[in-house]
Design a protein around this motif. Structure first.
Motif, PDB file in Angstrom:
ATOM      1  N   ASP A 273       0.882  -1.033   0.081  1.00  0.00           N
ATOM      2  CA  ASP A 273      -0.385  -0.129  -0.277  1.00  0.00           C
ATOM      3  C   ASP A 273       0.289   1.111  -0.465  1.00  0.00           C
ATOM      4  O   ASP A 273       1.549   1.886   0.904  1.00  0.00           O
ATOM      5  CB  ASP A 273      -0.533   0.006   1.214  1.00  0.00           C
ATOM      6  N   VAL A 274       0.474   2.292  -0.794  1.00  0.00           N
ATOM      7  CA  VAL A 274       1.861   2.971  -1.140  1.00  0.00           C
ATOM      8  C   VAL A 274       0.317   4.689  -0.295  1.00  0.00           C
ATOM      9  O   VAL A 274      -0.730   4.778  -0.383  1.00  0.00           O
ATOM     10  CB  VAL A 274       1.878   3.852  -2.084  1.00  0.00           C
ATOM     11  N   VAL A 275       1.709   4.974   0.597  1.00  0.00           N
ATOM     12  CA  VAL A 275       1.005   5.720   1.450  1.00  0.00           C
ATOM     13  C   VAL A 275       1.619   7.589   1.378  1.00  0.00           C
ATOM     14  O   VAL A 275       2.087   7.695   1.531  1.00  0.00           O
ATOM     15  CB  VAL A 275       0.622   6.187   3.090  1.00  0.00           C
ATOM     16  N   ILE A 276       0.538   8.298   0.689  1.00  0.00           N
ATOM     17  CA  ILE A 276       1.011   9.220   0.365  1.00  0.00           C
ATOM     18  C   ILE A 276      -0.072  10.901   1.277  1.00  0.00           C
ATOM     19  O   ILE A 276      -1.533  10.806   1.187  1.00  0.00           O
ATOM     20  CB  ILE A 276       0.422   9.822  -1.036  1.00  0.00           C
ATOM     21  N   ASP A 277       0.890  11.671   2.084  1.00  0.00           N
ATOM     22  CA  ASP A 277       0.059  12.195   3.185  1.00  0.00           C
ATOM     23  C   ASP A 277      -0.815  11.709   4.412  1.00  0.00           C
ATOM     24  O   ASP A 277      -1.927  12.071   3.882  1.00  0.00           O
ATOM     25  CB  ASP A 277      -0.482  13.620   2.469  1.00  0.00           C
ATOM     26  N   GLY A 278      -0.697  10.531   4.496  1.00  0.00           N
ATOM     27  CA  GLY A 278      -1.847  10.162   5.470  1.00  0.00           C
ATOM     28  C   GLY A 278      -2.979   9.151   4.948  1.00  0.00           C
ATOM     29  O   GLY A 278      -3.313   7.970   5.258  1.00  0.00           O
ATOM     30  N   SER A 279      -2.402   8.793   3.393  1.00  0.00           N
ATOM     31  CA  SER A 279      -3.790   8.103   2.680  1.00  0.00           C
ATOM     32  C   SER A 279      -3.310   6.501   1.903  1.00  0.00           C
ATOM     33  O   SER A 279      -2.509   7.962   1.250  1.00  0.00           O
ATOM     34  CB  SER A 279      -4.708   8.828   2.311  1.00  0.00           C
ATOM     35  N   VAL A 280      -3.557   5.842   1.966  1.00  0.00           N
ATOM     36  CA  VAL A 280      -3.559   5.243   1.557  1.00  0.00           C
ATOM     37  C   VAL A 280      -4.164   5.498  -0.564  1.00  0.00           C
ATOM     38  O   VAL A 280      -5.364   5.539  -0.522  1.00  0.00           O
ATOM     39  CB  VAL A 280      -3.983   3.156   1.119  1.00  0.00           C
ATOM     40  N   VAL A 281      -3.252   5.530  -1.447  1.00  0.00           N
ATOM     41  CA  VAL A 281      -3.533   5.638  -2.798  1.00  0.00           C
ATOM     42  C   VAL A 281      -3.244   4.718  -3.924  1.00  0.00           C
ATOM     43  O   VAL A 281      -4.024   4.925  -4.943  1.00  0.00           O
ATOM     44  CB  VAL A 281      -3.262   7.334  -2.697  1.00  0.00           C
ATOM     45  N   GLN A 282      -2.700   3.955  -3.637  1.00  0.00           N
ATOM     46  CA  GLN A 282      -2.539   2.153  -4.512  1.00  0.00           C
ATOM     47  C   GLN A 282      -1.672   1.483  -3.413  1.00  0.00           C
ATOM     48  O   GLN A 282      -1.250   1.379  -2.288  1.00  0.00           O
ATOM     49  CB  GLN A 282      -1.443   3.861  -5.078  1.00  0.00           C
ATOM     50  N   ARG A 283      -1.676   0.139  -4.874  1.00  0.00           N
ATOM     51  CA  ARG A 283      -1.763  -0.824  -4.288  1.00  0.00           C
ATOM     52  C   ARG A 283      -1.101  -1.901  -5.054  1.00  0.00           C
ATOM     53  O   ARG A 283      -2.029  -1.346  -6.062  1.00  0.00           O
ATOM     54  CB  ARG A 283      -3.618  -1.114  -3.099  1.00  0.00           C
ATOM     55  N   ILE A 296       8.729   1.491  -7.969  1.00  0.00           N
ATOM     56  CA  ILE A 296       7.160   1.955  -6.912  1.00  0.00           C
ATOM     57  C   ILE A 296       7.030   3.000  -8.370  1.00  0.00           C
ATOM     58  O   ILE A 296       7.589   4.015  -8.317  1.00  0.00           O
ATOM     59  CB  ILE A 296       7.620   2.193  -5.923  1.00  0.00           C
ATOM     60  N   PRO A 297       6.101   2.352  -8.797  1.00  0.00           N
ATOM     61  CA  PRO A 297       4.914   3.362  -9.553  1.00  0.00           C
ATOM     62  C   PRO A 297       4.134   4.856  -9.082  1.00  0.00           C
ATOM     63  O   PRO A 297       2.980   4.642  -9.187  1.00  0.00           O
ATOM     64  CB  PRO A 297       3.616   2.665 -10.664  1.00  0.00           C
ATOM     65  N   ILE A 298       4.973   5.220  -8.759  1.00  0.00           N
ATOM     66  CA  ILE A 298       4.150   6.840  -7.658  1.00  0.00           C
ATOM     67  C   ILE A 298       4.847   8.020  -8.333  1.00  0.00           C
ATOM     68  O   ILE A 298       5.561   7.823  -9.317  1.00  0.00           O
ATOM     69  CB  ILE A 298       4.801   6.174  -6.722  1.00  0.00           C
ATOM     70  N   ALA A 299       3.867   9.006  -8.588  1.00  0.00           N
ATOM     71  CA  ALA A 299       4.050  10.220  -8.762  1.00  0.00           C
ATOM     72  C   ALA A 299       5.253  11.026  -8.138  1.00  0.00           C
ATOM     73  O   ALA A 299       5.455  10.079  -6.935  1.00  0.00           O
ATOM     74  CB  ALA A 299       2.639  11.034  -8.637  1.00  0.00           C
ATOM     75  N   LEU A 307       5.815   2.987   2.951  1.00  0.00           N
ATOM     76  CA  LEU A 307       5.160   2.178   1.977  1.00  0.00           C
ATOM     77  C   LEU A 307       4.485   0.921   3.013  1.00  0.00           C
ATOM     78  O   LEU A 307       5.302   0.839   3.851  1.00  0.00           O
ATOM     79  CB  LEU A 307       5.540   1.238   0.787  1.00  0.00           C
ATOM     80  N   VAL A 308       3.399   0.252   3.104  1.00  0.00           N
ATOM     81  CA  VAL A 308       2.965  -0.631   4.124  1.00  0.00           C
ATOM     82  C   VAL A 308       2.125  -2.097   3.220  1.00  0.00           C
ATOM     83  O   VAL A 308       2.106  -2.148   1.997  1.00  0.00           O
ATOM     84  CB  VAL A 308       1.973  -0.272   4.546  1.00  0.00           C
ATOM     85  N   ILE A 309       3.629  -3.109   3.910  1.00  0.00           N
ATOM     86  CA  ILE A 309       4.051  -4.170   2.958  1.00  0.00           C
ATOM     87  C   ILE A 309       3.871  -5.278   3.769  1.00  0.00           C
ATOM     88  O   ILE A 309       3.462  -5.356   5.175  1.00  0.00           O
ATOM     89  CB  ILE A 309       5.461  -3.922   2.770  1.00  0.00           C
ATOM     90  N   THR A 310       3.518  -6.518   4.017  1.00  0.00           N
ATOM     91  CA  THR A 310       2.156  -6.931   4.062  1.00  0.00           C
ATOM     92  C   THR A 310       2.159  -8.026   3.456  1.00  0.00           C
ATOM     93  O   THR A 310       1.811  -8.339   1.756  1.00  0.00           O
ATOM     94  CB  THR A 310       0.694  -6.692   4.249  1.00  0.00           C
ATOM     95  N   ASP A 311       2.882  -9.115   4.645  1.00  0.00           N
ATOM     96  CA  ASP A 311       3.163 -10.759   3.499  1.00  0.00           C
ATOM     97  C   ASP A 311       1.914 -11.733   3.310  1.00  0.00           C
ATOM     98  O   ASP A 311       1.242 -11.428   3.765  1.00  0.00           O
ATOM     99  CB  ASP A 311       4.251 -11.250   3.514  1.00  0.00           C
ATOM    100  N   ALA A 312       2.499 -12.678   2.366  1.00  0.00           N
ATOM    101  CA  ALA A 312       1.695 -14.159   2.612  1.00  0.00           C
ATOM    102  C   ALA A 312       0.920 -14.118   4.179  1.00  0.00           C
ATOM    103  O   ALA A 312       0.278 -14.812   4.119  1.00  0.00           O
ATOM    104  CB  ALA A 312       2.055 -15.333   1.729  1.00  0.00           C
ATOM    105  N   ASN A 570      -9.799  -1.909  -4.984  1.00  0.00           N
ATOM    106  CA  ASN A 570      -8.929  -2.463  -4.892  1.00  0.00           C
ATOM    107  C   ASN A 570      -9.350  -3.708  -4.054  1.00  0.00           C
ATOM    108  O   ASN A 570     -10.024  -4.086  -3.388  1.00  0.00           O
ATOM    109  CB  ASN A 570      -7.032  -2.170  -4.689  1.00  0.00           C
ATOM    110  N   TYR A 571      -9.063  -4.749  -4.567  1.00  0.00           N
ATOM    111  CA  TYR A 571      -9.375  -6.604  -4.014  1.00  0.00           C
ATOM    112  C   TYR A 571      -7.793  -6.863  -4.253  1.00  0.00           C
ATOM    113  O   TYR A 571      -7.310  -7.256  -5.321  1.00  0.00           O
ATOM    114  CB  TYR A 571     -10.005  -7.243  -4.724  1.00  0.00           C
ATOM    115  N   GLN A 572      -7.630  -7.500  -3.012  1.00  0.00           N
ATOM    116  CA  GLN A 572      -6.290  -8.595  -3.089  1.00  0.00           C
ATOM    117  C   GLN A 572      -6.890  -9.241  -1.309  1.00  0.00           C
ATOM    118  O   GLN A 572      -7.968  -9.155  -0.490  1.00  0.00           O
ATOM    119  CB  GLN A 572      -4.732  -8.001  -2.735  1.00  0.00           C
ATOM    120  N   ASP A 573      -6.543 -10.849  -2.470  1.00  0.00           N
ATOM    121  CA  ASP A 573      -6.759 -12.416  -1.080  1.00  0.00           C
ATOM    122  C   ASP A 573      -5.159 -12.723  -1.501  1.00  0.00           C
ATOM    123  O   ASP A 573      -5.194 -13.629  -2.662  1.00  0.00           O
ATOM    124  CB  ASP A 573      -8.489 -12.210  -1.633  1.00  0.00           C
TER     125      ASP A 573
END
Length: 826
Positions: A273-283, A296-299, A307-312, A570-573
């Motif tokens: 999760d890409v966090v910019i200015d405190g809000s998640v804007v992309q996954r 990382i494809p960010i502006a 970056l908030v990174i969650t593994d399997a 966005n949906y991730q599982d």
């Protein structure tokens, strides 16, 4: 991983106690009435780090040896916690009470027979860069001497343009990646095949290189096609030649670790999760490996990024890139370097071109002179263009300061220089309002040149334009914690250049917080730019990020610039596991187009990965003018390790071919299962080998497995594989063996006809060499059990004052559980 010395010993205690008719058998660990010492696996959180001696007292208290345990925790626990644990304990052992007193946990897992120490995040020690080869407390399985793989990605896209006429074009773009590894030597080859309607087919070799790794020194020697991004003011280089690097990013110390201010390493496929200015804007999803922020494809232009990174497995870590300095201090005496020599290469249409008339030389070295001081030098040369410089990184009580200086020599433009000053303040945790403060200043003379400017050497025309339009750039950034829920940041930039249009200043405040008491967040940002020619620009952005459970997130964005508005879902599982799905859909509207519609679905199969992406652009809905682009990708790999072969998902840095013993031929096996065992890295159905394709190079990993409907008495050994793979190395792993028989019986003294109780012994295999003896233990009634036996003859040697032995035979039977009955010993 070697079997723990007393693991079967302890398993026998539990099994014999279970069969015992004593009332306290199900309640007490140690029924002997005296303290006993044995060896067990030691696990920190989810990582097994080795073995430890444990003492089980007569009262069932579990004690760990004080000094040995403190040595293990020294690199894992905060220094204050370690000192408290060391000074407050009298004696040679640590108990569960001692661990609880300092905020740590000590438990014993009966299901895995492991001691588990839990360390809260706030008491963990920040991991330092290390030259060590993995954990010194673990015995790793060796990789295969010879291994290799071929990745195949097949892509097909359809592009349509609909207006008065309808045009469409098919494009096939297939990519191939292969590697052959022998010990520490690997040969890599990449290529593509394109077939575009009307243009014909084309096969292109993209790169070939030979790598020789020296992992204990963190170094790699490369011969062939390679790329180097250079240092701060150096030009990047794409060459064919020879290169030698010593880079700590090759050696990761935990799942997600910043290796510098701009890079990080993953040991598992993870969602980001890409966090910019405190809000998640992309996954999005990243495979195991080392990444740079540029990947990382960010502006660009936003500096309050994390970056908030969650593994399997569901573990989450957050890393921040809101810093001005681009490096980290090296430990005293440690150094990094990179050297390259070769011919520049470029892609020209459908082929590679090597400029063999030119030689590019580049390199840089950084050295840890002191714990607070790192110094470096760098340089590069191509044709008659030279560039050389140095850098200093030092820490004080105020923060970390970085200085870069570089000089260039160009035969046409003459001498030039560049300079950077960067400062990151060290904000104490007790500060409740200021989180970050950074300053960055760059100065470049108009004629400062790099090797990218070598073409201007032979330019006979008079060029009055400077090589660098921006000559002075100053940036200030600060982040504030307004309250426990609300945050703000402020950045300001000042730019001065050769032309008046290059001169401007800007200010950008931002605010963020939660939406009421929900998990949703909002953020707003205002950007103001003032140019010296009198023009100004004012724009604003508002973002609302709303999670719908742990798998789905909705993000809406509004920007006054270009009158942009968008809604993303966005949906991730189960990312990184078989059956994992990642889906995305968005609708956008802006000044240049009426509507942009995007959707994608990625699916992870047991032996392949597939994705479908579609984009529709409406430039004018009323006129029904639109374009469509649909792309389908399927990727898979075939790999061998030793004599084992498997087909599976696309391979990254390292891999393992997993087979199973014929005794488990009908059992379904989950390799690296999730905690709820609903998902797994891969599933083993039938007898065909499976492939674990996403191992991270130079990072210790435990590959566990779960066997469904395991036969009674079947001994799986350690239940996992401890690996420390090298780059492009492959493993051949086997689950199960013929040493799966558990035998139970009762030992009787032939002379007295009484049970031989509370005696330890060893079972020695007589029909072969190299088989480690198995330990066993009798309970008060003389009952014992031995797990891990294979068919054949054994000699049982009892640890008694007068040596007592017994020979028994284990027949080759289908049943893995054998009852021996009463055995009489002389």
């Amino acid at each position: 991983m070697k079997k723990t010395r007393y693991r079967h010993f302890y398993a026998i205690i539990l099994l014999s106690l279970f069969l015992s008719e004593l009332a306290f058998a199900e309640q007490k660990i140690n029924p002997t009435g005296r303290d006993i010492t044995l060896t067990s696996l030691l696990r920190i959180s989810d990582s097994v780090i080795g073995e430890t001696d444990i003492t089980i007292t007569a009262e069932d208290d579990i004690l760990l040896p004080k000094q040995a345990t403190l040595d293990v925790l020294e690199t894992l626990v905060d220094e204050d916690v370690l000192n408290a644990l060391s000074s407050n304990v009298v004696g040679d052992n640590l108990s569960q009470v001692d661990f609880d007193r300092v905020g740590l946990g000590l438990t014993f897992e009966f299901s895995t027979l492991e001691c588990v120490i839990s360390i809260p995040n706030d008491k963990m020690l920040t991991q330092q860069l290390s030259m060590g080869r993995g954990s010194p407390y673990t015995d790793y399985l060796p990789p295969s001497v010879l291994s290799g793989f071929l990745n195949v990605t097949l892509s097909n896209s359809l592009n349509q343009s609909v207006d008065e006429n309808t045009d469409q074009q098919h494009n096939q773009n297939h990519r191939f990646e292969s590697a052959l590894n022998y010990k520490r030597l690997s040969l890599e080859y990449e290529s593509t095949y394109d077939d575009i309607d009307g243009l014909g087919a084309n096969y292109l070799r993209e790169g070939t290189r030979l790598n020789l790794d020296f992992p204990d020194a963190g170094s790699r020697l490369v011969l062939g096609d390679m790329f180097n991004s250079g240092t701060l003011f150096q030009s990047s280089a794409d060459i064919a030649g020879i290169g030698l690097t010593r880079d700590f990013s090759l050696i990761a110390t935990k799942n997600v670790r910043p290796t510098a201010a701009q890079s990080f390493t993953l040991t598992r496929t993870s969602s980001v999760d890409v966090v910019i200015d405190g809000s998640v804007v992309q996954r999005f999803t990243l495979n195991a490996g080392t990444y740079n922020l540029n990947d990382i494809p960010i502006a660009q232009g936003l500096n309050n990024i994390s970056l908030v990174i969650t593994d399997a497995s569901g573990q989450t870590e957050e890393i921040s890139f809101s810093v001005a300095t681009g490096s980290e201090l090296l430990n005293t005496g440690e150094f990094e370097y990179a050297f390259m020599l070769g011919a520049p290469r470029t892609f020209e249409g459908d082929r590679l071109r090597y400029d063999t008339d030119k030689r590019l030389i580049m390199g840089n070295v950084e050295f840890g002179a002191a714990p607070w001081l790192t110094i470096g030098v760098n340089g590069q040369q191509l044709y008659d263009v030279y560039q050389y410089g140095g850098n200093v990184l030092f820490a004080t009580s105020l923060g970390v300061t970085e200085l870069h200086a570089s000089q260039s020599e160009h035969p046409v433009f003459g001498a030039g220089n560049a300079f950077r000053f960067a400062f990151d303040a060290d904000i104490p945790e007790s500060n409740t309002w200021l989180n970050q403060f950074s300053v960055l200043y760059d100065q470049l003379t108009p004629n400062f040149a790099g090797t990218d400017d070598v073409d201007t050497v032979q330019d006979t025309t008079t060029n009055q334009e400077p090589l660098n339009s921006v000559q002075h750039f100053l940036s200030v950034f600060a982040a504030f914690q307004l309250s426990s829920d609300y945050r703000s940041s402020f950045s300001a930039n000042l730019s001065k250049g050769h032309r008046e249009s290059d001169n401007y200043w800007s200010a950008s405040p931002s605010f963020s917080g939660p939406v009421f008491d929900s998990d949703a967040t909002w953020s707003t940002r205002v950007d103001y730019q003032r140019f010296d020619n009198g023009d100004d620009e004012l724009s604003g952005t508002f973002t609302l990020s709303w999670p719908l459970g742990s798998k789905t997130r909705v993000v809406s964005r509004f920007q006054s610039e270009n009158r942009f508005s968008g809604l993303d879902v966005n949906y991730q599982d189960a990312v990184g596991n078989t059956g994992g799905i990642s889906a995305f859909a968005s609708v956008e509207n802006q000044e240049s187009s009426d509507a942009n519609l995007n959707a994608s679905v990625d699916y992870t199969g047991n032996r392949y990965q597939a994705s479908v992406n579609h984009a529709t652009r409406y430039s004018d809905i009323n006129e029904d003018v639109r374009t469509h682009n649909t792309r389908v990708n399927v990727s898979s790999a075939i790999a061998f390790s030793g004599t084992e072969v498997a087909i599976g998902r696309k391979i990254g840095e390292a891999f393992a071919v997993v087979s199973k013993h014929p005794t488990l031929g009908e059992n379904r096996i989950a390799v690296d299962p999730s905690e709820d065992e609903q998902y797994a890295r891969v599933f083993f159905e039938g007898s065909s080998n499976v492939l674990v394709s996403d191992l991270a190079a130079y990072s210790d990993q435990i590959i566990s497995y779960h066997v469904e409907n395991l036969p009674p008495g079947y001994d799986l050994g350690d239940g996992g594989f401890a690996l420390y793979p090298g780059y492009r190395q492959g493993y051949a792993l086997k689950i199960g063996s013929d040493a799966v028989i558990t035998a139970m019986g009762t030992l009787i003294n032939k002379r007295t006809s009484s049970p031989i109780g509370l005696v330890a012994g060893m079972a020695h295999y007589l029909d072969g060499e190299g088989i480690a003896p198995l330990e066993f233990f009798t309970n008060r009634q003389g009952r014992f059990a031995i797990s891990g036996l294979r068919p054949g003859n054994y000699e049982l040697v009892l640890n008694t004052t007068a040596k007592q032995t017994l020979t028994l035979s284990i027949d080759s039977v289908d049943d893995t559980f054998v009852r021996l009955g009463e055995l009489y010993v002389d």
